[in-house]
Scaffold this active site. Structure first.
Site, PDB file in Angstrom:
ATOM      1  N   HIS A 239       0.818  -1.229   0.000  1.00  0.00           N
ATOM      2  CA  HIS A 239       0.000   0.000   0.000  1.00  0.00           C
ATOM      3  C   HIS A 239       0.849   1.275   0.000  1.00  0.00           C
ATOM      4  O   HIS A 239       0.293   2.371  -0.014  1.00  0.00           O
ATOM      5  CB  HIS A 239      -0.897   0.014   1.238  1.00  0.00           C
ATOM      6  CG  HIS A 239      -2.325  -0.308   0.937  1.00  0.00           C
ATOM      7  ND1 HIS A 239      -2.732  -1.043  -0.164  1.00  0.00           N
ATOM      8  CD2 HIS A 239      -3.469   0.018   1.601  1.00  0.00           C
ATOM      9  CE1 HIS A 239      -4.058  -1.152  -0.139  1.00  0.00           C
ATOM     10  NE2 HIS A 239      -4.524  -0.523   0.906  1.00  0.00           N
ATOM     11  N   ARG A 242       0.118   3.957  -2.565  1.00  0.00           N
ATOM     12  CA  ARG A 242      -1.223   4.525  -2.365  1.00  0.00           C
ATOM     13  C   ARG A 242      -1.181   5.556  -1.243  1.00  0.00           C
ATOM     14  O   ARG A 242      -1.717   6.660  -1.385  1.00  0.00           O
ATOM     15  CB  ARG A 242      -2.196   3.392  -2.030  1.00  0.00           C
ATOM     16  CG  ARG A 242      -3.630   3.825  -1.713  1.00  0.00           C
ATOM     17  CD  ARG A 242      -4.499   2.574  -1.579  1.00  0.00           C
ATOM     18  NE  ARG A 242      -5.786   2.813  -0.980  1.00  0.00           N
ATOM     19  CZ  ARG A 242      -6.882   3.190  -1.632  1.00  0.00           C
ATOM     20  NH1 ARG A 242      -6.815   3.415  -2.934  1.00  0.00           N
ATOM     21  NH2 ARG A 242      -8.034   3.353  -1.024  1.00  0.00           N
TER      22      ARG A 242
END
Length: 293
Positions: A239, A242
């Protein structure tokens, strides 16, 4: 385990949850049901006391508050399903409170670290070109890794500069794509993907060496390899781009609601965690620049 199989099927078919999410529910509930079995109790017979005993057991095993909270959330969803289906008369999770969580800020790369990471793939090779296109697209859109890897070629519109993404709960969103990511996506499609593809019917955008859809585990290994090569010592997670995407947008003045829409968060409070990160950056700048800070 029949009732558990029915519940997992409900999550996948009726609620449209991803395979990874359903597997997470399976893992947590199998742990819970195994604990009940050791007490001579079936899931439909569990009382609030039995669930509290399981939560105490987890605490004695030194499981984190986050893990305990996640397992309780899975159990709560499970019993709401059983109540809805008429398999139980009362919900034993009613009035149970989740363990208090410490707010954990996501790990974020600086702009310089992102640029260093994105510069690692060798675009003279087919694999390097694919990796470059993936990393650029991920940072340009803030998509979840699972969302990016589920893309088919028709989901990326190079002419209009957007990607059509299917997120959690099968919610679709349209995300703009920056010029750099578009350029490398074009190059990958024109001279990279064609060499990786083994079957004309394969629709997946990002392919592995065998010509099939790249897996999450495959991407994870790729990302870790490039982070190592770039000399990035921070712990990298799938992640990370992101989180970095959202933080960098907010640091540069993007509207919170716009970032929420792009990330696909159902609730703006989920997006607000990134404002804490950008406020921390402002504090650092202030303390370095102000003569009396």
């Amino acid at each position: 385990m029949g009732v558990l199989c029915d519940f997992l099927s409900f999550l996948q078919v009726e609620r449209g949850l991803s395979r990874n999410t359903v597997q997470s529910y399976r893992y947590d509930l199998e742990h819970f049901i195994s604990f009940l079995s050791g007490q001579g109790c079936r899931p439909e017979q569990a009382t609030q006391t039995a669930i509290l005993s399981f939560m105490n057991y987890l605490q004695m095993q030194n499981r984190s508050a986050r893990t305990r909270s996640r397992k309780l959330a899975a159990i709560r969803t499970f019993y709401r399903y059983l109540l809805q289906e008429g398999r139980i008369g009362l919900d034993p999770t009613e009035n149970l409170t989740s363990p208090k969580l410490e707010r954990v800020l996501p790990r974020v790369l600086s702009v310089g670290e992102v640029e260093l990471l994105l510069s690692q793939p060798d675009t003279r090779t087919v694999i390097g070109l694919r990796d470059k296109a993936m990393l650029e697209l991920l940072y340009a859109t803030g998509m979840r890794v699972s969302e990016m890897l589920s893309l088919n070629t028709e989901h990326l519109n190079l002419d209009l500069g957007f990607v059509r993404c299917l997120g959690k709960g099968s919610r679709e969103r349209i995300i703009p794509v920056g010029e750099v990511a578009l350029r490398y996506s074009r190059e990958y499609l024109s001279r990279g993907r064609l060499k990786l593809r083994k079957n004309n019917w394969e629709r997946a955008l990002f392919l592995n060496r065998h010509g099939s859809r790249l897996s999450r585990q495959g991407f994870w290994k790729i990302l870790k390899g490039y982070a190592r090569r770039a000399g990035i010592t921070k712990e990298i997670t799938p992640h990370v781009l992101r989180h970095s995407f959202a933080t960098h947008l907010l640091e540069n003045g993007a509207d919170l609601r716009v970032v929420q829409e792009i990330l696909g968060h159902a609730d703006v409070t989920t997006t607000q965690i990134y404002t804490h990160l950008s406020q921390g950056k402002l504090r650092d700048v202030y303390e370095k620049a102000h003569p009396r800070s």
